[in-house]
Design a protein around this motif. Structure first.
Motif, PDB file in Angstrom:
ATOM      1  N   ASN A 174       0.828  -1.212   0.000  1.00 45.51           N
ATOM      2  CA  ASN A 174       0.000   0.000   0.000  1.00 45.51           C
ATOM      3  C   ASN A 174       0.859   1.257   0.000  1.00 45.51           C
ATOM      4  O   ASN A 174       0.470   2.286  -0.554  1.00 45.51           O
ATOM      5  N   ALA A 175       2.051   1.177   0.625  1.00 41.80           N
ATOM      6  CA  ALA A 175       2.961   2.326   0.613  1.00 41.80           C
ATOM      7  C   ALA A 175       3.483   2.596  -0.793  1.00 41.80           C
ATOM      8  O   ALA A 175       3.762   3.740  -1.153  1.00 41.80           O
ATOM      9  N   VAL A 176       3.620   1.536  -1.607  1.00 37.94           N
ATOM     10  CA  VAL A 176       4.032   1.711  -3.000  1.00 37.94           C
ATOM     11  C   VAL A 176       2.917   2.372  -3.802  1.00 37.94           C
ATOM     12  O   VAL A 176       3.170   3.062  -4.793  1.00 37.94           O
ATOM     13  N   GLY A 177       1.665   2.163  -3.377  1.00 42.89           N
ATOM     14  CA  GLY A 177       0.542   2.836  -4.027  1.00 42.89           C
ATOM     15  C   GLY A 177      -0.182   2.019  -5.057  1.00 42.89           C
ATOM     16  O   GLY A 177      -0.640   2.549  -6.069  1.00 42.89           O
ATOM     17  N   ASN A 178      -0.293   0.677  -4.829  1.00 39.19           N
ATOM     18  CA  ASN A 178      -1.062  -0.138  -5.764  1.00 39.19           C
ATOM     19  C   ASN A 178      -1.783  -1.257  -5.018  1.00 39.19           C
ATOM     20  O   ASN A 178      -1.619  -1.416  -3.805  1.00 39.19           O
ATOM     21  N   GLY A 179      -2.562  -2.037  -5.752  1.00 40.46           N
ATOM     22  CA  GLY A 179      -3.372  -3.082  -5.147  1.00 40.46           C
ATOM     23  C   GLY A 179      -2.704  -4.435  -5.084  1.00 40.46           C
ATOM     24  O   GLY A 179      -3.393  -5.449  -5.020  1.00 40.46           O
ATOM     25  N   GLY A 180      -1.380  -4.484  -5.097  1.00 40.95           N
ATOM     26  CA  GLY A 180      -0.665  -5.748  -5.100  1.00 40.95           C
ATOM     27  C   GLY A 180      -0.571  -6.397  -3.730  1.00 40.95           C
ATOM     28  O   GLY A 180      -0.942  -5.824  -2.705  1.00 40.95           O
ATOM     29  N   GLU A 206      -2.728   8.443 -17.436  1.00 40.72           N
ATOM     30  CA  GLU A 206      -3.695   9.352 -16.824  1.00 40.72           C
ATOM     31  C   GLU A 206      -4.541   8.661 -15.766  1.00 40.72           C
ATOM     32  O   GLU A 206      -5.347   9.283 -15.098  1.00 40.72           O
ATOM     33  N   ASN A 207      -4.348   7.324 -15.590  1.00 42.87           N
ATOM     34  CA  ASN A 207      -5.145   6.601 -14.608  1.00 42.87           C
ATOM     35  C   ASN A 207      -4.310   6.093 -13.445  1.00 42.87           C
ATOM     36  O   ASN A 207      -4.786   5.361 -12.602  1.00 42.87           O
ATOM     37  N   ASN A 208      -3.021   6.455 -13.416  1.00 43.64           N
ATOM     38  CA  ASN A 208      -2.201   6.091 -12.274  1.00 43.64           C
ATOM     39  C   ASN A 208      -2.671   6.851 -11.045  1.00 43.64           C
ATOM     40  O   ASN A 208      -3.085   8.009 -11.122  1.00 43.64           O
ATOM     41  N   SER A 209      -2.608   6.207  -9.909  1.00 44.32           N
ATOM     42  CA  SER A 209      -3.041   6.852  -8.668  1.00 44.32           C
ATOM     43  C   SER A 209      -2.348   6.183  -7.501  1.00 44.32           C
ATOM     44  O   SER A 209      -1.808   5.091  -7.623  1.00 44.32           O
ATOM     45  N   ASN A 210      -2.364   6.823  -6.372  1.00 41.61           N
ATOM     46  CA  ASN A 210      -1.852   6.217  -5.160  1.00 41.61           C
ATOM     47  C   ASN A 210      -2.977   5.406  -4.523  1.00 41.61           C
ATOM     48  O   ASN A 210      -3.665   5.855  -3.614  1.00 41.61           O
ATOM     49  N   ALA A 211      -3.165   4.187  -5.032  1.00 44.22           N
ATOM     50  CA  ALA A 211      -4.257   3.334  -4.580  1.00 44.22           C
ATOM     51  C   ALA A 211      -3.752   2.381  -3.503  1.00 44.22           C
ATOM     52  O   ALA A 211      -2.596   2.423  -3.083  1.00 44.22           O
ATOM     53  N   GLN A 212      -4.633   1.498  -3.055  1.00 42.32           N
ATOM     54  CA  GLN A 212      -4.246   0.490  -2.100  1.00 42.32           C
ATOM     55  C   GLN A 212      -5.116  -0.749  -2.287  1.00 42.32           C
ATOM     56  O   GLN A 212      -6.148  -0.703  -2.955  1.00 42.32           O
ATOM     57  N   ASN A 213      -4.663  -1.843  -1.695  1.00 42.39           N
ATOM     58  CA  ASN A 213      -5.406  -3.090  -1.704  1.00 42.39           C
ATOM     59  C   ASN A 213      -6.342  -3.082  -0.502  1.00 42.39           C
ATOM     60  O   ASN A 213      -5.889  -3.090   0.643  1.00 42.39           O
ATOM     61  N   ASP A 214      -7.648  -3.075  -0.752  1.00 39.74           N
ATOM     62  CA  ASP A 214      -8.631  -2.997   0.332  1.00 39.74           C
ATOM     63  C   ASP A 214      -9.118  -4.362   0.788  1.00 39.74           C
ATOM     64  O   ASP A 214      -9.944  -4.455   1.694  1.00 39.74           O
ATOM     65  N   TRP A 215      -8.612  -5.437   0.177  1.00 46.26           N
ATOM     66  CA  TRP A 215      -9.089  -6.776   0.491  1.00 46.26           C
ATOM     67  C   TRP A 215      -8.179  -7.477   1.490  1.00 46.26           C
ATOM     68  O   TRP A 215      -6.969  -7.259   1.523  1.00 46.26           O
ATOM     69  N   HIS A 216      -8.775  -8.349   2.301  1.00 46.28           N
ATOM     70  CA  HIS A 216      -8.034  -9.281   3.144  1.00 46.28           C
ATOM     71  C   HIS A 216      -8.693 -10.646   3.017  1.00 46.28           C
ATOM     72  O   HIS A 216      -9.904 -10.739   2.797  1.00 46.28           O
ATOM     73  N   GLY A 217      -7.900 -11.703   3.129  1.00 46.45           N
ATOM     74  CA  GLY A 217      -8.486 -13.026   2.982  1.00 46.45           C
ATOM     75  C   GLY A 217      -7.572 -14.134   3.456  1.00 46.45           C
ATOM     76  O   GLY A 217      -6.380 -13.930   3.724  1.00 46.45           O
ATOM     77  N   GLU A 249     -12.066 -17.248   2.363  1.00 38.46           N
ATOM     78  CA  GLU A 249     -12.781 -16.229   3.148  1.00 38.46           C
ATOM     79  C   GLU A 249     -12.159 -14.859   2.902  1.00 38.46           C
ATOM     80  O   GLU A 249     -10.928 -14.718   2.912  1.00 38.46           O
ATOM     81  N   PHE A 250     -13.015 -13.846   2.713  1.00 34.64           N
ATOM     82  CA  PHE A 250     -12.530 -12.514   2.353  1.00 34.64           C
ATOM     83  C   PHE A 250     -13.327 -11.424   3.070  1.00 34.64           C
ATOM     84  O   PHE A 250     -14.472 -11.639   3.483  1.00 34.64           O
ATOM     85  N   SER A 251     -12.703 -10.249   3.140  1.00 33.75           N
ATOM     86  CA  SER A 251     -13.408  -9.069   3.658  1.00 33.75           C
ATOM     87  C   SER A 251     -12.817  -7.813   3.031  1.00 33.75           C
ATOM     88  O   SER A 251     -11.660  -7.799   2.597  1.00 33.75           O
ATOM     89  N   ARG A 252     -13.635  -6.775   2.979  1.00 34.15           N
ATOM     90  CA  ARG A 252     -13.180  -5.440   2.588  1.00 34.15           C
ATOM     91  C   ARG A 252     -14.230  -4.435   3.053  1.00 34.15           C
ATOM     92  O   ARG A 252     -15.389  -4.804   3.333  1.00 34.15           O
ATOM     93  N   PRO A 253     -13.873  -3.168   3.151  1.00 39.43           N
ATOM     94  CA  PRO A 253     -14.862  -2.160   3.560  1.00 39.43           C
ATOM     95  C   PRO A 253     -15.996  -2.046   2.535  1.00 39.43           C
ATOM     96  O   PRO A 253     -15.785  -2.252   1.334  1.00 39.43           O
ATOM     97  N   LEU A 254     -17.178  -1.723   3.014  1.00 41.84           N
ATOM     98  CA  LEU A 254     -18.280  -1.451   2.099  1.00 41.84           C
ATOM     99  C   LEU A 254     -17.929  -0.291   1.171  1.00 41.84           C
ATOM    100  O   LEU A 254     -18.237  -0.315  -0.016  1.00 41.84           O
TER     101      LEU A 254
END
Length: 368
Positions: A174-180, A206-217, A249-254
């Motif tokens: 997440n510190a790198v800024g992607n969903g990996g 134009e679609n790069n962003s500082n995103a994060q992986n919101d999933w856990h499993g 089994e997985f979870s993420r915020p609504l």
């Protein structure tokens, strides 16, 4: 440099996997049509650890697993149907997938292990068929040309994941800024079509962003007997080909903090479109990218219920608390009764006792 290497590695993986969802011609059809997955309001019940015990009271939706490219019932997954369960606690949403299958695990070789994915509609025009359905070819997709065709994907390949351990979003990726997820490959992806599929935070300039992986499993298999916790040196963790059931089994915020149409945003009381995919190394053979099964050949409806619609749900009573409360109440009543009795006796003795002034006592002593 580190971020560039991560991006290049992720792009290579996604490019290799893109053919898994590539379709040509008309969208396939299958009997039964779409199905529903009900997400009840059950706060404080689910722990994401791969175990199914805390899901026993949750209703499951079962779906036949048919080849995604050729949904012929005669070619269905031989292990049977997949059971999909979902709940939410008002903040997070949780999923459990159960599917029978002989134990198969090969450390570091994901295609010799089962794999699962969940896909959700994001854009209004996004279709299940062709993973969003944007017509642009690889290299020409942009957030402008494919606007409205976005889908959100969670993909879990367990070849480097220890059963019972948590994977997905972590501070390093997440510190790198992607969903990996460099540890267990439980990744957060968005796509416009099979050729335009990227980790969150990666893609066209134009679609790069500082995103994060919101999933856990986490994952588990019913044949595994060690419940105190596995470590990496314990692999393959179980006996190959042992019959049983896989649990994912997985979870993420609504809701997430995504601002680039890369995550599905769930709203309580409103339906969402989702899909379920499953890969399995049949007869010990590695699966190829296109050899995956799907729970439907169209969107499934995810129904996230508000608490007012699940009045039938009552948490299991804490019987030890009830017994303690009854005992305390009994003691309180006994104490009140005893207090009344003692007060009555004291008052009764006061009313019959004779009072002798001190002067009279002293006078009687002098006369002696």
């Amino acid at each position: 440099m580190m971020r560039l290497l991560v991006v290049l590695a992720a792009a290579a993986v996604l490019l290799a996997a893109s053919t898994a969802h590539e379709h040509h011609g008309e969208a396939p059809t299958c009997s039964g049509g779409s199905g529903h997955v009900l997400a009840e309001f059950r706060p404080g019940e689910i722990t994401v650890d791969g175990h199914s015990n805390d899901w026993d009271g949750v209703e499951a939706s079962e779906f036949a697993l048919l080849p995604a490219l050729d949904p012929d019932e005669d070619k269905a997954y031989s292990g049977g149907k997949v059971a999909v369960k979902a709940v939410h606690d008002g903040v997070n949403i949780f999923f459990m997938m159960q599917v029978d299958g002989a134990y198969a695990y090969s450390k570091g070789e994901s295609s010799k292990c089962p794999s699962v994915a969940l896909m959700f509609q994001v854009g209004d025009k996004a279709t299940y068929y062709n993973m969003g359905g944007c017509k642009d070819l690889q290299g020409s997709c942009t957030s402008k040309s494919c606007k409205g065709y976005e889908v959100d994907i969670m993909h879990f390949e367990i070849g480097n994941a220890i059963p019972g351990r948590l994977y997905g979003g972590n501070h390093i990726d997440n510190a790198v800024g992607n969903g990996g997820d460099r540890f267990g490959h439980l990744v957060d992806i968005y796509a416009w079509n099979p050729h335009c599929r990227f980790l969150d935070g990666v893609g066209p300039k134009e679609n790069n962003s500082n995103a994060q992986n919101d999933w856990h499993g986490a994952w588990w298999h019913s044949s595994l007997t060690v419940h105190s916790g596995f470590v990496d040196d314990d692999n393959p963790y179980g006996k190959q080909d042992e019959k049983g059931t896989y649990y994912f089994e997985f979870s993420r915020p609504l809701r997430t903090m995504d601002q680039f149409q890369q995550d599905a945003q769930f709203t309580i009381g409103q339906p969402s479109n989702m899909a379920v995919a499953f890969w399995y190394p049949t007869d010990g053979k590695e699966w190829s990218d296109s050899e995956h099964y799907s729970a439907s050949c169209n969107w499934l409806i995810l129904d996230i219920q508000p608490s007012s619609e699940v009045a039938y749900y009552h948490p299991a009573p804490n019987r030890s608390w009830d017994a303690a409360t009854a005992f305390a109440l009994l003691l309180s009543v006994a104490a009140i009764c005893l207090s009344i009795f003692v007060g009555y006796q004291v008052n009764k003795n006061r009313s019959t006792a004779q009072f002798t002034p001190l002067e009279q006592i002293q006078f009687a002593e002098e006369r002696r």
